[in-house]
Write an enzyme that holds these catalytic residues in place. Structure first.
Site, PDB file in Angstrom:
ATOM      1  N   LEU A 151      -7.265 -15.865  11.709  1.00  0.00           N
ATOM      2  CA  LEU A 151      -7.647 -15.533  13.096  1.00  0.00           C
ATOM      3  C   LEU A 151      -6.699 -14.457  13.626  1.00  0.00           C
ATOM      4  O   LEU A 151      -7.084 -13.621  14.446  1.00  0.00           O
ATOM      5  CB  LEU A 151      -7.557 -16.773  13.988  1.00  0.00           C
ATOM      6  CG  LEU A 151      -8.614 -17.850  13.754  1.00  0.00           C
ATOM      7  CD1 LEU A 151      -8.319 -19.070  14.606  1.00  0.00           C
ATOM      8  CD2 LEU A 151     -10.003 -17.299  14.083  1.00  0.00           C
ATOM      9  N   GLN A 152      -5.459 -14.495  13.122  1.00  0.00           N
ATOM     10  CA  GLN A 152      -4.453 -13.502  13.578  1.00  0.00           C
ATOM     11  C   GLN A 152      -4.804 -12.094  13.124  1.00  0.00           C
ATOM     12  O   GLN A 152      -4.271 -11.120  13.637  1.00  0.00           O
ATOM     13  CB  GLN A 152      -3.072 -13.873  13.008  1.00  0.00           C
ATOM     14  CG  GLN A 152      -2.507 -15.142  13.577  1.00  0.00           C
ATOM     15  CD  GLN A 152      -1.478 -15.782  12.644  1.00  0.00           C
ATOM     16  OE1 GLN A 152      -0.292 -15.618  12.836  1.00  0.00           O
ATOM     17  NE2 GLN A 152      -1.930 -16.530  11.654  1.00  0.00           N
ATOM     18  N   THR A 194       0.830  -1.211   0.000  1.00  0.00           N
ATOM     19  CA  THR A 194       0.000   0.000   0.000  1.00  0.00           C
ATOM     20  C   THR A 194       0.863   1.258   0.000  1.00  0.00           C
ATOM     21  O   THR A 194       0.576   2.231  -0.706  1.00  0.00           O
ATOM     22  CB  THR A 194      -0.909  -0.003   1.254  1.00  0.00           C
ATOM     23  OG1 THR A 194      -1.695  -1.197   1.218  1.00  0.00           O
ATOM     24  CG2 THR A 194      -1.807   1.205   1.313  1.00  0.00           C
ATOM     25  N   ARG A 243       4.557 -13.604   6.440  1.00  0.00           N
ATOM     26  CA  ARG A 243       5.192 -13.530   5.121  1.00  0.00           C
ATOM     27  C   ARG A 243       6.687 -13.840   5.197  1.00  0.00           C
ATOM     28  O   ARG A 243       7.033 -14.896   5.685  1.00  0.00           O
ATOM     29  CB  ARG A 243       4.918 -12.173   4.472  1.00  0.00           C
ATOM     30  CG  ARG A 243       4.463 -12.356   3.023  1.00  0.00           C
ATOM     31  CD  ARG A 243       4.290 -11.058   2.327  1.00  0.00           C
ATOM     32  NE  ARG A 243       2.932 -10.563   2.385  1.00  0.00           N
ATOM     33  CZ  ARG A 243       1.932 -10.997   1.621  1.00  0.00           C
ATOM     34  NH1 ARG A 243       2.126 -11.939   0.742  1.00  0.00           N
ATOM     35  NH2 ARG A 243       0.732 -10.489   1.732  1.00  0.00           N
ATOM     36  N   ILE A 295       0.321  -6.973  10.319  1.00  0.00           N
ATOM     37  CA  ILE A 295       0.585  -7.931  11.406  1.00  0.00           C
ATOM     38  C   ILE A 295       2.000  -8.497  11.267  1.00  0.00           C
ATOM     39  O   ILE A 295       2.545  -9.007  12.221  1.00  0.00           O
ATOM     40  CB  ILE A 295      -0.440  -9.093  11.436  1.00  0.00           C
ATOM     41  CG1 ILE A 295      -0.354  -9.945  10.168  1.00  0.00           C
ATOM     42  CG2 ILE A 295      -1.843  -8.591  11.683  1.00  0.00           C
ATOM     43  CD1 ILE A 295      -1.028 -11.309  10.309  1.00  0.00           C
ATOM     44  N   ASP A 296       2.591  -8.389  10.067  1.00  0.00           N
ATOM     45  CA  ASP A 296       3.911  -9.003   9.819  1.00  0.00           C
ATOM     46  C   ASP A 296       5.054  -8.248  10.504  1.00  0.00           C
ATOM     47  O   ASP A 296       6.133  -8.802  10.684  1.00  0.00           O
ATOM     48  CB  ASP A 296       4.205  -9.063   8.313  1.00  0.00           C
ATOM     49  CG  ASP A 296       3.117  -9.798   7.542  1.00  0.00           C
ATOM     50  OD1 ASP A 296       2.402 -10.602   8.158  1.00  0.00           O
ATOM     51  OD2 ASP A 296       2.987  -9.546   6.328  1.00  0.00           O
TER      52      ASP A 296
HETATM   53  O1  F6P Z   1       0.577  -9.282   5.142  1.00  0.00           O
HETATM   54  C1  F6P Z   1      -0.380  -9.768   6.025  1.00  0.00           C
HETATM   55  C2  F6P Z   1      -0.721 -11.202   5.731  1.00  0.00           C
HETATM   56  O2  F6P Z   1      -1.646 -11.640   6.685  1.00  0.00           O
HETATM   57  C3  F6P Z   1       0.484 -12.135   5.681  1.00  0.00           C
HETATM   58  O3  F6P Z   1       0.959 -12.486   6.953  1.00  0.00           O
HETATM   59  C4  F6P Z   1      -0.075 -13.272   4.879  1.00  0.00           C
HETATM   60  O4  F6P Z   1       0.944 -13.953   4.189  1.00  0.00           O
HETATM   61  C5  F6P Z   1      -1.001 -12.596   3.918  1.00  0.00           C
HETATM   62  O5  F6P Z   1      -1.298 -11.322   4.461  1.00  0.00           O
HETATM   63  C6  F6P Z   1      -2.279 -13.340   3.646  1.00  0.00           C
HETATM   64  O6  F6P Z   1      -2.972 -12.667   2.661  1.00  0.00           O
HETATM   65  P1  F6P Z   1      -4.452 -13.054   2.232  1.00  0.00           P
HETATM   66  O7  F6P Z   1      -5.386 -12.395   3.203  1.00  0.00           O
HETATM   67  O8  F6P Z   1      -4.561 -12.501   0.860  1.00  0.00           O
HETATM   68  O9  F6P Z   1      -4.572 -14.544   2.279  1.00  0.00           O
END
Ligand code: F6P
Length: 362
Positions: free
Chosen positions: A286-287, A118, A184, A139-140
């Site tokens: 859930l995270q 973004t 990620r 969250i990463d």
């Molecule tokens: O970047 C945040 C994140 O939750 C990553 O930890 C994860 O790999 C990805 O987004 C999951 O993306 P999506 O919601 O498109 O499955």
């Protein structure tokens, strides 16, 4: 004349987005400024425009509400990252259409709340004339320009809660339990949650792992009379000599590759080798849901207020960041993007875990 601010949330959602929106709207309201929410990510600026006024009275309850009232997108016309984070230029005609609509709305500035993807889009928009300010979300926790991003603390709390619950069932059944978490290409969630949740093995992208090391840890525990083992694995962790485990490789030409699947792979291998019953839980989205923690609430509030103050100062092309002294400060978007912060394999966090005998599978 009343000044108007547009607010957009981009990329994956995360706890605290609404708290940032609330802070901007409330701080702006006290100045007599108006706010508009752009819906569905940056695509909401394309024709037909999806925008709605946001008033202070609409902000009740948003401090604690998960998700984003504006909706968000991590694909669409504005995606700036594909594959494993390769850069993509948003087409000029898309940017031009968005700018025409932005001007027609009479907006003075735009706040883009999101992660690296973004903020990369935000930089491209800034370069073509958008008065834009960024707020770091993910969250990463993988943005180098800020000490932390909002949403991370809540994701870690969720993973720690899962580990606490897995402990008792692992112990009851003398099993190995594997928990796959997001993050990620960075192992922050796995490393922090693993430490706080008492994991025996932490597998992160920054340290390649092998099964012999995991097997050794299980055997050491058995020798100590501990017949269960807790493994936390980041979705981006890789086995020595192998690449990422992904779930949408074939369909990701115009979007980022989705990581995932390593947890089940690890669990199957552990069961085969150790002959111990092994189960895998994928914590997944859930995270990203639920109420933000108190830390994320105050962080979001500070980010939002400072983003508004940067707009008042016309400090465009910047992102608000938490600096090393724990203070809010501006960083140029240019300096903030494309720099992923990862866990230092030789750093204090990993060393602390190793001092407890936690294995990183190496
Ligand atoms: O970047 C945040 C994140 O939750 C990553 O930890 C994860 O790999 C990805 O987004 C999951 O993306 P999506 O919601 O498109 O499955």
């Amino acid at each position: 004349m009343t000044k108007k601010i547009g607010i957009v949330t981009g990329g994956g959602d995360c706890p605290g987005l609404n708290a940032v929106i609330r802070a901007i709207v409330k701080a702006g309201g006290l100045y007599g400024w108006e706010c508009f929410g752009i819906h569905g990510g940056f695509d909401g600026l394309l024709t037909p425009v999806q925008a709605m006024p946001l008033a202070t009275k609409d902000m009740d309850g948003l401090l604690i509400r998960g998700g984003t009232i504006l909706g968000t997108a991590n694909s669409g016309q504005f995606s700036a990252k594909t594959g494993h984070g390769e850069l993509r230029q948003v087409p000029q005609k898309i940017l031009t259409q968005a700018k025409t609509n932005f001007d027609a709305l009479g907006l003075f500035a735009l706040v883009a709340i999101g992660g690296d993807g973004t903020l990369t889009i935000a930089q491209q928009m800034f370069e073509m004339g958008f008065p834009i300010v960024g707020v770091p979300k993910t969250i990463d926790n993988d943005l180098d320009a800020t000490q932390t991003t909002f949403g991370f603390d809540t994701a870690v709390a969720c993973a720690v809660d899962a580990l606490d619950r897995l402990h008792s069932t692992a112990q009851s059944h003398n099993r190995v339990m594997v928990l796959e978490v997001m993050g990620r290409y960075a192992g922050w969630i796995a490393a922090y949650a693993g430490l706080a949740g008492g994991a025996d093995v932490i597998l992160i992208p920054e340290i390649k792992f092998n099964y012999d090391a995991i097997q050794r840890k299980i055997q050491t525990r058995e020798a100590e009379g501990k017949y269960f083992t807790i493994v936390i694995v980041a979705e981006g962790a890789t086995i020595e000599g192998q690449g990422f485990v992904t779930s949408n490789k074939k369909t990701c030409n115009d979007r980022e590759t989705r990581l995932g699947g390593i947890g089940h792979m690890v669990a199957t291998k552990i069961e085969t080798r150790s002959k111990k019953e092994t189960r895998c839980v994928v914590l997944g989205h859930l995270q990203r849901g639920g109420q933000p923690t108190q830390w994320d609430r105050q962080l979001c509030t500070r980010f939002g207020v400072h983003a508004f103050q940067m707009i008042v100062r016309k400090q465009f092309g910047f992102m608000v960041a938490l600096n090393k002294n724990g203070m809010m400060g501006p960083v140029t978007l240019k300096d903030a993007i494309n720099k992923i912060r990862r866990v230092d394999p030789a750093g204090e966090l990993v060393m602390t875990a190793r001092a407890l005998g936690i294995s990183f599978g190496d």
